[in-house]
Design an enzyme around this catalytic site. Structure first.
Site, PDB file in Angstrom:
ATOM      1  N   GLU A 151       0.830  -1.208   0.000  1.00 26.28           N
ATOM      2  CA  GLU A 151       0.000   0.000   0.000  1.00 26.28           C
ATOM      3  C   GLU A 151       0.862   1.255   0.000  1.00 26.28           C
ATOM      4  O   GLU A 151       0.565   2.230  -0.690  1.00 26.28           O
ATOM      5  CB  GLU A 151      -0.901   0.021   1.248  1.00 26.28           C
ATOM      6  CG  GLU A 151      -2.032  -0.969   1.223  1.00 26.28           C
ATOM      7  CD  GLU A 151      -2.987  -0.704   0.091  1.00 26.28           C
ATOM      8  OE1 GLU A 151      -2.674  -1.116  -1.045  1.00 26.28           O
ATOM      9  OE2 GLU A 151      -4.046  -0.106   0.323  1.00 26.28           O
ATOM     10  N   THR A 204      -5.595   7.416  -5.153  1.00 24.39           N
ATOM     11  CA  THR A 204      -5.607   7.517  -3.683  1.00 24.39           C
ATOM     12  C   THR A 204      -4.570   8.525  -3.192  1.00 24.39           C
ATOM     13  O   THR A 204      -4.822   9.306  -2.278  1.00 24.39           O
ATOM     14  CB  THR A 204      -5.344   6.131  -3.057  1.00 24.39           C
ATOM     15  OG1 THR A 204      -6.392   5.269  -3.460  1.00 24.39           O
ATOM     16  CG2 THR A 204      -5.302   6.193  -1.546  1.00 24.39           C
TER      17      THR A 204
HETATM   18  N1  HSE Z   1      -8.249   4.931   4.171  1.00 23.81           N
HETATM   19  C1  HSE Z   1      -7.718   5.087   2.845  1.00 23.81           C
HETATM   20  C2  HSE Z   1      -8.068   6.487   2.352  1.00 23.81           C
HETATM   21  C3  HSE Z   1      -8.307   4.060   1.947  1.00 23.81           C
HETATM   22  O1  HSE Z   1      -9.210   6.888   2.541  1.00 23.81           O
HETATM   23  O2  HSE Z   1      -7.211   7.154   1.796  1.00 23.81           O
HETATM   24  C4  HSE Z   1      -7.856   4.163   0.518  1.00 23.81           C
HETATM   25  O3  HSE Z   1      -8.581   3.231  -0.258  1.00 23.81           O
END
Ligand code: HSE
Length: 330
Positions: A151, A204
């Site tokens: 990630e 993201t």
């Molecule tokens: N918690 C993370 C965000 C998840 O909201 O950036 C990304 O899929």
């Protein structure tokens, strides 16, 4: 399974490789992270979509990636740059098995940058494949730190709210990151999830950069009340409490701007009988909880029709919460 998962850092002891030069085909599910009010700390897995990895032992030490499908050429084939191979490499180092050779095929079955934990599903499928090939029967939760490395590589931050539910299945709380403390939560059996992915790009990494770095105490109070309400609702099987707790005053007001007609879609979903509605992960996917499958189907159809009218392509999925996590397909 016990709810609390402890000691995620010690290396597992391995049985002799079960692969014996053979291969394995693994599926890992998409996930909805944040669950509206639990930014970076809550997530759940769904039945579909999901990604697949085929992994084979080879005679030459090191990892190769021979094939990636479903990514429109967007993902790196270089094993030093691909999140699946990099996470697997970290795992191999931790168990002292960098001597082995592996070939990986990655089959993307969900859109990249969708907010459905696309990179997490691939990484978890790869880690579950190598764990199974090596006959490592330790708690799958021990793979979490390696999945979080993936990630970090994919979006610059090693959050666990996609990888943990993809790996463990079900509804998961990241109670703490340092030290890592992950708790599986119960959920009402009859909870359905309607997901719509509007085909617009929301990386993201960028969706994290736009959120506020400082928050007001009054907003924090609202948010932690809602998180506690959601978790209580899950334990109490109280779907209405779950629904009224799924409000986000911290992240959604900013990120909703990246999603076409977000508030209109919410209005339509709620009118059709959704229990709650919000952004899935960092978006652009949105999701609604419902009390039955028909309502979930009606919501995906209506929202997709609305997006078509806006000339935006979309995918829709209806699922219960997936308690199984990754599975071996062959
Ligand atoms: N918690 C993370 C965000 C998840 O909201 O950036 C990304 O899929």
């Amino acid at each position: 399974m016990e709810n609390k998962i402890e000691d995620l850092t010690t290396a597992p002891s391995l049985a002799p490789p079960s692969g014996g030069g053979g291969g394995i085909h693994v599926f890992a599910p998409a996930t909805v992270a944040n669950v509206v009010c639990g930014f970076d700390v809550l997530g759940f897995a769904v039945n579909e979509p999901g990604d697949e990895v085929i992994m084979r032992m080879t005679n030459k030490p090191g990892i190769t990636i021979s094939k990636i499908t479903g990514d429109d050429g967007r993902l790196p084939m270089d094993p030093a740059k691909n999140t699946v191979s990099v996470s697997v490499q970290h795992y191999l180092q931790s168990v002292g098995r960098t001597d082995i050779g592996l070939d990986i095929e990655l089959h993307k079955k969900m859109p990249i940058g969708s907010g459905l934990g696309s990179s997490s599903a691939s990484t978890v499928a790869g880690l579950f494949a190598i764990k199974t090939l090596l006959g490592d029967d330790s708690d799958p939760a021990k793979l979490l730190p390696f999945a979080m490395k993936g990630e970090e590589m994919a979006c610059g931050h090693g959050h666990a709210d996609n990888v943990a539910p993809a790996l463990l299945g079900g509804f998961v709380l990241i109670r703490s990151y340092e030290p890592l403390d992950v708790v599986r939560l119960p959920h009402p059996a009859g909870l359905y999830c309607a997901i719509v992915f509007p085909d617009v790009d929301v990386p993201t990494r960028e969706a994290r950069q736009i959120i506020r770095k400082n928050i007001q105490m009054k907003d924090a109070v609202t948010q932690w009340g809602n998180i506690a309400g959601l978790v209580s609702g899950l334990f109490m099987n109280d779907i209405d409490l779950i629904g009224r707790s799924m409000k986000d005053v911290l992240v959604e007001p900013v990120r909703s701007m990246l999603i076409p007609d977000f508030y209109k879609m919410r209005e339509m979903a709620m009118e059709l009988g959704a229990v709650s509605f919000g952004i899935s992960g960092s978006g652009p996917s949105v999701f609604a909880f419902t009390k039955d499958e028909d309502t979930a189907k009606r919501i995906t159809q209506k929202l997709q029709k609305h997006l078509t009218a806006l000339k935006i392509g979309s995918n829709g999925y209806v699922s219960t919460i997936n308690d199984a996590g990754p599975k071996v397909l062959g």
